[in-house]
Design an enzyme around this catalytic site. Structure first.
Site, PDB file in Angstrom:
ATOM      1  N   LYS A  55       0.794  -1.237   0.000  1.00 40.25           N
ATOM      2  CA  LYS A  55       0.000   0.000   0.000  1.00 40.25           C
ATOM      3  C   LYS A  55       0.828   1.290   0.000  1.00 40.25           C
ATOM      4  CE  LYS A  55      -3.456  -0.961  -0.600  1.00 40.25           C
ATOM      5  NZ  LYS A  55      -3.795  -1.574  -1.928  1.00 40.25           N
ATOM      6  N   HIS A 115       6.996  -7.345  -2.200  1.00 40.88           N
ATOM      7  CA  HIS A 115       6.795  -6.603  -0.948  1.00 40.88           C
ATOM      8  C   HIS A 115       7.761  -7.132   0.121  1.00 40.88           C
ATOM      9  CE1 HIS A 115       3.324  -4.516  -2.364  1.00 40.88           C
ATOM     10  NE2 HIS A 115       2.463  -5.478  -2.251  1.00 40.88           N
ATOM     11  N   SER A 145      -4.370   2.903   4.641  1.00 42.45           N
ATOM     12  CA  SER A 145      -4.590   2.281   3.337  1.00 42.45           C
ATOM     13  C   SER A 145      -4.597   0.749   3.455  1.00 42.45           C
ATOM     14  CB  SER A 145      -3.496   2.742   2.375  1.00 42.45           C
ATOM     15  OG  SER A 145      -3.684   2.177   1.108  1.00 42.45           O
TER      16      SER A 145
HETATM   17  P1  A3P Z   1      -5.154   4.721  -0.618  1.00 41.52           P
HETATM   18  O1  A3P Z   1      -5.728   3.468  -0.041  1.00 41.52           O
HETATM   19  O2  A3P Z   1      -4.623   5.645   0.437  1.00 41.52           O
HETATM   20  O3  A3P Z   1      -6.069   5.411  -1.552  1.00 41.52           O
HETATM   21  P2  A3P Z   1      -0.380  -0.270  -3.661  1.00 41.52           P
HETATM   22  O4  A3P Z   1      -0.441  -0.102  -5.130  1.00 41.52           O
HETATM   23  O5  A3P Z   1       0.999  -0.341  -3.110  1.00 41.52           O
HETATM   24  O6  A3P Z   1      -1.286  -1.348  -3.218  1.00 41.52           O
HETATM   25  O7  A3P Z   1      -0.916   1.103  -3.016  1.00 41.52           O
HETATM   26  C1  A3P Z   1      -2.260   1.464  -3.126  1.00 41.52           C
HETATM   27  C2  A3P Z   1      -2.410   2.890  -2.647  1.00 41.52           C
HETATM   28  O8  A3P Z   1      -1.849   3.760  -3.635  1.00 41.52           O
HETATM   29  C3  A3P Z   1      -3.858   3.275  -2.480  1.00 41.52           C
HETATM   30  O9  A3P Z   1      -3.868   4.300  -1.468  1.00 41.52           O
HETATM   31  C4  A3P Z   1      -4.165   3.846  -3.859  1.00 41.52           C
HETATM   32  O10 A3P Z   1      -5.289   4.670  -3.930  1.00 41.52           O
HETATM   33  C5  A3P Z   1      -2.878   4.634  -4.108  1.00 41.52           C
HETATM   34  N1  A3P Z   1      -2.664   4.946  -5.506  1.00 41.52           N
HETATM   35  C6  A3P Z   1      -2.770   4.129  -6.580  1.00 41.52           C
HETATM   36  N2  A3P Z   1      -2.539   4.797  -7.713  1.00 41.52           N
HETATM   37  C7  A3P Z   1      -2.279   6.071  -7.361  1.00 41.52           C
HETATM   38  C8  A3P Z   1      -1.987   7.275  -8.094  1.00 41.52           C
HETATM   39  N3  A3P Z   1      -1.908   7.274  -9.403  1.00 41.52           N
HETATM   40  N4  A3P Z   1      -1.768   8.399  -7.377  1.00 41.52           N
HETATM   41  C9  A3P Z   1      -1.844   8.416  -6.040  1.00 41.52           C
HETATM   42  N5  A3P Z   1      -2.125   7.325  -5.288  1.00 41.52           N
HETATM   43  C10 A3P Z   1      -2.341   6.164  -5.949  1.00 41.52           C
END
Ligand code: A3P
Length: 302
Positions: A55, A115, A145
């Protein structure tokens, strides 16, 4: 993991995966059962690895890297869902396809996802001198998140209540272990290995600047127009609408976006909507102890 495998996982609604420990780090049980194979994974010198604590902005970084590698060609980046484009090396569905199988079947140059905390990374990545992009996100937003993600994702344990999860996160009793050890471990490794260490908050504040850093690190040279295009197409609002990056192609039995969308808020400082004053004080005190002595610093609001 391919879509067919998601279906084969065959979890019923409300059913969750089992977990176990690898060298003290909580992992999905299937990852533990296949650990020897994961540990012995053979990286190749031209592999690029995207490494994050869950996340922290993995999907965002993957989309940026894919767009850079494809010279800003949006259509090429829509060739498949993000989890097919980038093998997730420690993600295993028993007796079916796995991140390892996907990686082994992929022609070079490959871009892989992990991860794993630094001490669990298969040693061949270090031996082969692979380039690694590490992305870190401030602990408070990362916690919020991860909590929402565990609620919507049956391929991870049920997070319990917010209060319970808060304590589990501080104790590192979540899959892939302690956030604190993860970010510090990779921070220290960057002095010895070719690691580009990035921050989610910088990517939010200066997306084009950070995209340029990634481009330079992976040895590409794109013009300003291409960089602007990549900045636009990897913005939160556009990625949220893109079925190839928003995980909506995963069956609802696994990821239930009605509980919490994968592309949830994509912001810095959302923790303020969840932490009580008492939790914030407890968190800050504990944080100081756990992060004492490191030069690594985060910002948790913009
Ligand atoms: P939130 O849950 O705070 O919205 P991962 O890809 O490591 O699983 O992380 C997911 C997190 O990154 C989520 O955070 C998601 O919304 C955010 N995320 C994904 N794409 C993004 C983007 N283009 N810009 C900003 N945040 C992004």
């Amino acid at each position: 993991m391919a879509l067919k495998d998601m279906k084969m996982l065959n979890l019923q609604r409300n059913e969750r995966i089992d977990v176990n420990y690898i060298k003290g780090i909580l992992q999905p049980a299937a990852t533990c059962a296949t650990w020897d194979e994961i540990w012995n994974f053979q990286a190749k010198p031209d592999d690029l690895l995207i490494s994050t604590y869950p996340k922290a902005g993995t999907t965002w970084t993957q989309e940026i890297v894919d767009m850079i590698q494809n010279d800003g060609d949006v259509e090429k980046c829509k060739r498949a869902p993000i989890y097919i484009r980038f093998p997730f090396i420690e993600w295993i569905i028993p007796s079916l396809d796995s991140g390892l199988d996907q990686a082994n079947a992929m022609p070079s140059p490959r871009t892989l996802k992990t991860h794993l905390p630094v001490q669990l990374l298969p040693p061949s990545f270090w031996e082969k001198g692979c380039k690694i992009i590490y992305v870190a996100r401030n602990a408070k937003d990362n916690l919020v998140s991860y909590y929402h993600f565990q609620k919507m994702n049956a391929a991870l344990p049920d997070p319990g209540t917010w209060e319970e999860y808060f304590e589990d996160f501080l104790d590192g009793k979540v899959c892939w272990g302690s956030w604190y050890d993860h970010v510090k471990g990779w921070w220290n490794a960057k002095d010895k290995y070719p690691i580009l260490y990035l921050f989610y908050e910088d990517m939010k504040k200066h997306p084009k600047r950070e995209i340029r850093k990634i481009m330079e690190f992976i040895g590409k040279n794109l013009d300003e127009e291409a960089l602007d295009k990549i900045t636009y197409h990897t913005s939160f609002d556009i990625m949220k609408k893109n079925p190839m990056s928003n995980y909506t192609s995963i069956p609802g039995e696994i990821m239930d976006h009605s509980v919490s969308p994968f592309m949830r808020k994509g912001s810095v400082g959302d923790w303020k909507n969840y932490f009580t004053v008492a939790q914030n004080e407890r968190f800050d005190e504990d944080y100081k102890k756990k992060m004492m002595g490191t030069t690594l610093t985060f910002c948790s609001s913009l």
